[in-house]
Design an enzyme around this catalytic site. Sequence first.
Site, PDB file in Angstrom:
ATOM      1  N   ASN A  36      15.507  55.819  12.726  1.00  0.00           N
ATOM      2  CA  ASN A  36      15.318  55.454  14.125  1.00  0.00           C
ATOM      3  C   ASN A  36      13.888  54.946  14.353  1.00  0.00           C
ATOM      4  OD1 ASN A  36      14.760  55.594  16.921  1.00  0.00           O
ATOM      5  ND2 ASN A  36      16.388  57.103  17.230  1.00  0.00           N
ATOM      6  N   ARG A  95       9.405  65.481  21.644  1.00  0.00           N
ATOM      7  CA  ARG A  95       8.979  65.048  20.306  1.00  0.00           C
ATOM      8  C   ARG A  95       7.485  65.327  20.111  1.00  0.00           C
ATOM      9  NH1 ARG A  95      11.553  61.021  20.671  1.00  0.00           N
ATOM     10  NH2 ARG A  95      13.239  62.088  19.613  1.00  0.00           N
ATOM     11  N   THR A 147      13.469  58.987   8.829  1.00  0.00           N
ATOM     12  CA  THR A 147      14.318  58.649   9.974  1.00  0.00           C
ATOM     13  C   THR A 147      14.686  57.174   9.930  1.00  0.00           C
ATOM     14  OG1 THR A 147      14.473  58.561  12.393  1.00  0.00           O
ATOM     15  CG2 THR A 147      12.284  58.210  11.482  1.00  0.00           C
ATOM     16  N   ASP A 189      15.456  66.736  14.155  1.00  0.00           N
ATOM     17  CA  ASP A 189      16.741  66.680  14.838  1.00  0.00           C
ATOM     18  C   ASP A 189      16.459  66.964  16.307  1.00  0.00           C
ATOM     19  OD1 ASP A 189      19.511  66.076  14.311  1.00  0.00           O
ATOM     20  OD2 ASP A 189      19.903  67.986  15.268  1.00  0.00           O
ATOM     21  N   GLY A 200      18.385  55.958  23.092  1.00  0.00           N
ATOM     22  CA  GLY A 200      19.263  57.101  23.363  1.00  0.00           C
ATOM     23  C   GLY A 200      19.505  57.333  24.848  1.00  0.00           C
TER      24      GLY A 200
HETATM   25  P1  IMP Z   1      19.086  62.746  16.038  1.00  0.00           P
HETATM   26  O1  IMP Z   1      17.912  63.681  16.162  1.00  0.00           O
HETATM   27  O2  IMP Z   1      18.680  61.481  15.350  1.00  0.00           O
HETATM   28  O3  IMP Z   1      20.318  63.390  15.507  1.00  0.00           O
HETATM   29  O4  IMP Z   1      19.381  62.226  17.499  1.00  0.00           O
HETATM   30  C1  IMP Z   1      20.078  62.894  18.464  1.00  0.00           C
HETATM   31  C2  IMP Z   1      20.353  62.009  19.636  1.00  0.00           C
HETATM   32  O5  IMP Z   1      19.694  62.584  20.752  1.00  0.00           O
HETATM   33  C3  IMP Z   1      19.840  60.586  19.559  1.00  0.00           C
HETATM   34  O6  IMP Z   1      20.807  59.716  19.033  1.00  0.00           O
HETATM   35  C4  IMP Z   1      19.595  60.245  21.014  1.00  0.00           C
HETATM   36  O7  IMP Z   1      20.782  59.776  21.591  1.00  0.00           O
HETATM   37  C5  IMP Z   1      19.225  61.586  21.606  1.00  0.00           C
HETATM   38  N1  IMP Z   1      17.760  61.709  21.697  1.00  0.00           N
HETATM   39  C6  IMP Z   1      16.931  62.449  20.930  1.00  0.00           C
HETATM   40  N2  IMP Z   1      15.653  62.287  21.315  1.00  0.00           N
HETATM   41  C7  IMP Z   1      15.688  61.394  22.318  1.00  0.00           C
HETATM   42  C8  IMP Z   1      14.677  60.800  23.112  1.00  0.00           C
HETATM   43  O8  IMP Z   1      13.460  61.002  22.977  1.00  0.00           O
HETATM   44  N3  IMP Z   1      15.116  59.956  24.057  1.00  0.00           N
HETATM   45  C9  IMP Z   1      16.436  59.668  24.257  1.00  0.00           C
HETATM   46  N4  IMP Z   1      17.405  60.178  23.532  1.00  0.00           N
HETATM   47  C10 IMP Z   1      17.033  61.041  22.568  1.00  0.00           C
END
Ligand code: IMP
Length: 200
Positions: free
Chosen positions: A11, A181, A9, A69, A150
């Site tokens: 992130n 998560r 990741t 994801d 996010g």
């Molecule tokens: P991805 O899993 O990296 O594709 O993320 C999907 C999007 O969902 C992220 O960019 C966040 O904007 C949102 N997201 C996913 N998990 C969280 C969280 O725990 N807190 C806030 N936003 C989240």
Amino acid sequence: MPFEIFFATGNKNKFDEAKLYLERNIRGLILKQLTGDFPEIQAGTLEEVARFKILAATKQCTGNIFMEDAGLFIPVLNGFPGVYSSQVKKMLDCKGILKLMEEYKSLDKREAYFEACDCLFMPASNEFKTFSGRIDGTIAFEERGKNGFGFDPIFVANEPRGNKKTFAEMTNEDKIQISHRSRALQKLKDFIVQQRKLPA
Ligand code: IMP
């Protein structure tokens, strides 16, 4: 015996939450971050996206590896932003979601949930396993809090009972007690403990 798992990741917040949870709950585990360019497909479910993304990551890393994801789902908006959450965060941000929710004043119309799907690949068993987790809550009426990432500033979890704080007003420690998560990671943890015959 210490052993490593890579979380693919970019992130840092996601990684910190996962590290806090997994290293505390699996004896001997060291969680490492694998950053890189892992292409995403546009698909109907988080699981499809996670399974696709991990294929690219396994080409860059021969160890145990998982990928996540996740997304925010708002039933009154037919599940939007859902699997499009990362693009919608970039394009509309929290303010855009609040705008879309303006006409929905009652809490039952503001229900929402976060869901995460983790896909794990362990070369020893040569299989892909997925684990998902979810937390229900509501969309706040304004952004609150500075922690997290996010959509954290606009999501108020239904737990613990009576909670009024957004995820962004909670510490990571509080968030991992209830988050989508950590719920997905709990299942991943149970699988690893069983595979490696570790003490639970
Ligand atoms: P991805 O899993 O990296 O594709 O993320 C999907 C999007 O969902 C992220 O960019 C966040 O904007 C949102 N997201 C996913 N998990 C969280 C969280 O725990 N807190 C806030 N936003 C989240």
